[in-house]
Scaffold this motif. Structure first.
Motif, PDB file in Angstrom:
ATOM      1  N   ASN A 159       0.798  -1.244   0.000  1.00 53.36           N
ATOM      2  CA  ASN A 159       0.000   0.000   0.000  1.00 53.36           C
ATOM      3  C   ASN A 159       0.825   1.285   0.000  1.00 53.36           C
ATOM      4  O   ASN A 159       0.385   2.312   0.509  1.00 53.36           O
ATOM      5  CB  ASN A 159      -0.927   0.055   1.227  1.00 53.36           C
ATOM      6  CG  ASN A 159      -1.894  -1.095   1.251  1.00 53.36           C
ATOM      7  OD1 ASN A 159      -1.491  -2.256   1.122  1.00 53.36           O
ATOM      8  ND2 ASN A 159      -3.159  -0.799   1.398  1.00 53.36           N
ATOM      9  N   ARG A 160       2.014   1.252  -0.568  1.00 52.10           N
ATOM     10  CA  ARG A 160       2.897   2.423  -0.479  1.00 52.10           C
ATOM     11  C   ARG A 160       2.311   3.655  -1.160  1.00 52.10           C
ATOM     12  O   ARG A 160       2.570   4.789  -0.737  1.00 52.10           O
ATOM     13  CB  ARG A 160       4.267   2.091  -1.081  1.00 52.10           C
ATOM     14  CG  ARG A 160       5.066   1.148  -0.221  1.00 52.10           C
ATOM     15  CD  ARG A 160       6.376   0.779  -0.881  1.00 52.10           C
ATOM     16  NE  ARG A 160       7.284   1.894  -1.010  1.00 52.10           N
ATOM     17  CZ  ARG A 160       8.096   2.332  -0.064  1.00 52.10           C
ATOM     18  NH1 ARG A 160       8.100   1.740   1.100  1.00 52.10           N
ATOM     19  NH2 ARG A 160       8.901   3.347  -0.273  1.00 52.10           N
ATOM     20  N   GLU A 161       1.513   3.425  -2.189  1.00 51.20           N
ATOM     21  CA  GLU A 161       0.962   4.557  -2.938  1.00 51.20           C
ATOM     22  C   GLU A 161      -0.026   5.376  -2.091  1.00 51.20           C
ATOM     23  O   GLU A 161      -0.341   6.508  -2.440  1.00 51.20           O
ATOM     24  CB  GLU A 161       0.294   4.060  -4.244  1.00 51.20           C
ATOM     25  CG  GLU A 161      -0.918   3.154  -4.067  1.00 51.20           C
ATOM     26  CD  GLU A 161      -0.567   1.716  -3.646  1.00 51.20           C
ATOM     27  OE1 GLU A 161       0.646   1.389  -3.539  1.00 51.20           O
ATOM     28  OE2 GLU A 161      -1.478   0.925  -3.396  1.00 51.20           O
ATOM     29  N   ASP A 162      -0.460   4.815  -0.973  1.00 49.49           N
ATOM     30  CA  ASP A 162      -1.406   5.544  -0.116  1.00 49.49           C
ATOM     31  C   ASP A 162      -0.725   6.566   0.802  1.00 49.49           C
ATOM     32  O   ASP A 162      -1.411   7.304   1.509  1.00 49.49           O
ATOM     33  CB  ASP A 162      -2.195   4.562   0.765  1.00 49.49           C
ATOM     34  CG  ASP A 162      -3.097   3.653  -0.060  1.00 49.49           C
ATOM     35  OD1 ASP A 162      -3.413   4.037  -1.210  1.00 49.49           O
ATOM     36  OD2 ASP A 162      -3.469   2.572   0.426  1.00 49.49           O
ATOM     37  N   LYS A 219       6.622   9.692  -0.942  1.00 48.66           N
ATOM     38  CA  LYS A 219       7.026  10.319  -2.205  1.00 48.66           C
ATOM     39  C   LYS A 219       8.234  11.239  -2.000  1.00 48.66           C
ATOM     40  O   LYS A 219       8.790  11.779  -2.948  1.00 48.66           O
ATOM     41  CB  LYS A 219       5.872  11.138  -2.784  1.00 48.66           C
ATOM     42  CG  LYS A 219       4.678  10.262  -3.116  1.00 48.66           C
ATOM     43  CD  LYS A 219       3.688  10.953  -4.026  1.00 48.66           C
ATOM     44  CE  LYS A 219       2.671   9.943  -4.508  1.00 48.66           C
ATOM     45  NZ  LYS A 219       1.342  10.205  -3.983  1.00 48.66           N
ATOM     46  N   TYR A 255      -3.402   8.949   2.816  1.00 42.84           N
ATOM     47  CA  TYR A 255      -4.245  10.041   2.318  1.00 42.84           C
ATOM     48  C   TYR A 255      -5.593  10.096   3.040  1.00 42.84           C
ATOM     49  O   TYR A 255      -6.080  11.171   3.377  1.00 42.84           O
ATOM     50  CB  TYR A 255      -4.495   9.880   0.812  1.00 42.84           C
ATOM     51  CG  TYR A 255      -3.337  10.330  -0.036  1.00 42.84           C
ATOM     52  CD1 TYR A 255      -2.998  11.683  -0.136  1.00 42.84           C
ATOM     53  CD2 TYR A 255      -2.585   9.415  -0.771  1.00 42.84           C
ATOM     54  CE1 TYR A 255      -1.939  12.106  -0.915  1.00 42.84           C
ATOM     55  CE2 TYR A 255      -1.519   9.827  -1.556  1.00 42.84           C
ATOM     56  CZ  TYR A 255      -1.204  11.183  -1.633  1.00 42.84           C
ATOM     57  OH  TYR A 255      -0.154  11.588  -2.400  1.00 42.84           O
ATOM     58  N   TYR A 305       4.272  -0.491   5.325  1.00 43.66           N
ATOM     59  CA  TYR A 305       4.715   0.035   4.032  1.00 43.66           C
ATOM     60  C   TYR A 305       6.189  -0.213   3.748  1.00 43.66           C
ATOM     61  O   TYR A 305       6.685   0.199   2.705  1.00 43.66           O
ATOM     62  CB  TYR A 305       4.410   1.534   3.921  1.00 43.66           C
ATOM     63  CG  TYR A 305       4.512   2.303   5.227  1.00 43.66           C
ATOM     64  CD1 TYR A 305       5.743   2.504   5.839  1.00 43.66           C
ATOM     65  CD2 TYR A 305       3.365   2.800   5.851  1.00 43.66           C
ATOM     66  CE1 TYR A 305       5.834   3.191   7.029  1.00 43.66           C
ATOM     67  CE2 TYR A 305       3.450   3.489   7.047  1.00 43.66           C
ATOM     68  CZ  TYR A 305       4.691   3.683   7.632  1.00 43.66           C
ATOM     69  OH  TYR A 305       4.777   4.364   8.823  1.00 43.66           O
TER      70      TYR A 305
END
Lengths: 140, 398
Positions: B2-5, B10, B26, B374
């Motif tokens: 779930n790193r994109e959350d 970033k 987020y 993560y």
């Protein structure tokens, strides 16, 4: 001074610090100095006779900057009168805080002349001076 | 996973200080903003629509917490500013009134400061006696060792569920059983366990439990105090003011509200509590068992590599969670942390607020890697790569 040479001097004083030993001698005055924001913690022992610093030793756990700074400070302060020592300390503090200072009397300690670039390490270099000042300011 | 959350990821950092606090997804950040943008009113004032909405959202989180730890009653969940606040309220508000001189409280030397200092304060004020359960060779708490320090004066056993330096899971269920057989209470500091594993307070049968939202993807400034209802009824508020009283006319006539409001004086961290609900939903969606399994797998992956490096000394070879405490031979832990920071690795150096542990382990300071959902194998590879070369560390740490 060349960056690599500075690093070598710091590292040498970190790996083989001067006078890092436990003191069980009541002719020494002891003071603890530590950083609230990190984990450095040093005991400094000072022997003064006739207003002259005869010896300084220290013990404890601290980072490379604090430990090397303590070792270099000890080399420079032994043999100085209290007045000379205070002058030396003020000069060192001025250097770290980017004020005017006399580099001639600081000797090896000028290896920290760019420590201000790492704001979070300034207090490491100053740590032993905070301790030693407590003793000198209270010395009658 | 779930790193994109996670927006923080970033920023090109490797975040390995999850024992201190965690990054926020987020959904948690957006929920905080939602409160401030759409229904920014006080709680418990349902006189107008947005205020009513606040109450619904705020109480919804309470119910989510209740389910998360499987508490029997909603009013057993009290919101605080964090686990430290929760423990202080438990220790001073309940045990400060209940304990008497000579009563014994058992803790361990690997407790966090917030589960030590309040007890020390009571020792000074009331003359209670603090005893330490001896740790075994792996620095674990065992029932056998606990039995060695229990006496007929033992009134409380107060332990972390998982410790923040060693990462061992204490056998809380068995400890509660043992404690209750001698009429002692059990206080559980779940700060390092609630973020990583399933907790069932009814199954554990603990009397009090405390944890912080920010260590489990939630906002800072929010904590949970759980207590069995009949005990919370006797927990005297340590804070008095608005929101917790029914009426007051004179010192003789103070009427306090029922639980949980009685223990939540003043305007709470409304945005934080509401957003914490999102964190709990997020964790439940992934599944606590999956999170723990991921961390344990990653820890083993890291340990298997670190153990092969001769200048790395691993303090907690055995551990049930995602915590690895280590030192680089001859280098102060903080210098190692500074060195890793140059490569954007966030690890913690120090005693990790467990200052009395040094008496037991003989190691004052360590570097601590604490893993969360993560983190990845490739991050561990990069960490090992940076730690492999001692000369490089010595050269670059200054």
């Amino acid at each position: 001074m060349d960056e690599n040479l500075k690093r070598e001097i710091m590292l040498e004083n970190y790996m083989h610090p001067l006078n890092k030993e436990v003191v069980n001698d009541n002719t020494y005055i002891k003071v603890n100095t530590n950083n609230e924001s990190c984990i450095d913690n040093l005991d400094i022992y000072l022997k003064i006779e006739n207003n002259v610093i005869k010896d300084i030793k220290f013990m404890g756990e601290a980072c490379a900057i604090s430990t090397s700074s303590t070792s270099i400070m000890i080399k420079n302060l032994i043999g100085k009168t209290i007045k000379e020592a205070k002058e030396y300390i003020t000069n060192f503090e001025n250097m770290v805080e980017e004020k005017n200072y006399d580099s001639n009397i600081l000797n090896e300690a000028i290896v920290y002349n760019e420590i201000y670039k790492q704001n979070n390490r300034k207090h490491c270099a100053l740590l032993p001076y905070v301790g030693i000042k407590k003793i000198l300011d209270n010395y009658q | 996973m779930n790193r994109e959350d996670f927006p923080m990821l970033k920023n090109d950092i490797v975040y390995l200080d999850n024992g201190a606090t965690t990054l926020k997804p987020y959904c948690v950040i957006e929920k905080t903003t939602e409160y401030y943008e759409k229904y920014s009113a006080n709680a418990h004032r349902g006189d107008y629509d947005i205020s009513y909405k606040v109450d619904m959202e705020y109480e919804n989180t309470r119910d989510l917490v209740r389910k998360f730890i499987n508490a029997k009653h909603k009013e057993e969940i009290i919101f605080t500013s964090g686990a430290t606040d929760s423990l202080n309220k438990i220790i001073f508000g309940f045990f400060g009134k209940y304990l008497e001189e000579g009563d014994e409280v058992i803790i361990s030397i690997s407790e966090h400061a917030s589960n030590v200092l309040p007890w020390f304060k009571l020792a000074n004020e009331l003359g209670i006696v603090i005893k330490y359960v001896p740790l075994d060779d792996n620095l674990y708490v065992t029932i056998d060792n606990l039995k060695k320090v229990i006496t007929n004066k033992t009134k409380v056993i107060s332990l972390a569920h998982i410790t923040n330096v060693i990462g061992d899971v204490r056998p809380i269920k068995e400890i509660c059983k043992l404690a209750h057989s001698i009429d002692a209470f059990v206080v559980v500091d779940a700060s390092q366990s609630a973020p990583h594993m399933k907790i069932d307070v009814q199954d554990l049968d603990c009397d009090f439990l405390a944890f912080s939202a920010h260590k489990m993807l939630g906002p800072t400034g929010v904590g949970v105090l759980y207590g069995k209802k009949e005990l919370l009824e006797n927990l005297e508020p340590t804070t008095y003011g608005g929101g917790m009283n029914e009426s007051f006319d004179s010192p003789d006539e103070i009427y306090l509200k029922e639980l949980p409001a009685r223990l939540e004086a003043g305007t709470p961290n409304i945005a934080g509590v509401i957003a914490f609900g999102e964190a709990l939903k997020y964790l439940e969606n992934i599944g606590m068992d999956n999170i723990l399994a991921h961390e344990q797998k990653l820890r083993k992956y890291l340990i298997d590599k670190l153990i092969k490096i001769p200048h790395i000394d691993i303090i907690n070879l055995e551990s049930d969670s995602g915590i690895v405490a280590f030192n680089v031979d001859g280098i102060f832990s903080q210098d190692v942390a500074y060195y890793l920071n140059k490569y954007n690795f966030c690890v913690r150096a120090g005693s990790h607020c467990a200052k009395i542990l040094k008496k037991g382990v003989g190691v004052t300071n360590t570097c601590r890697v604490s893993i969360y959902l993560y983190n990845t194998e490739s991050e561990m590879d990069n960490l090992v790569e940076l730690l492999k070369d001692k000369e490089k560390i010595l050269k670059e740490m200054l």
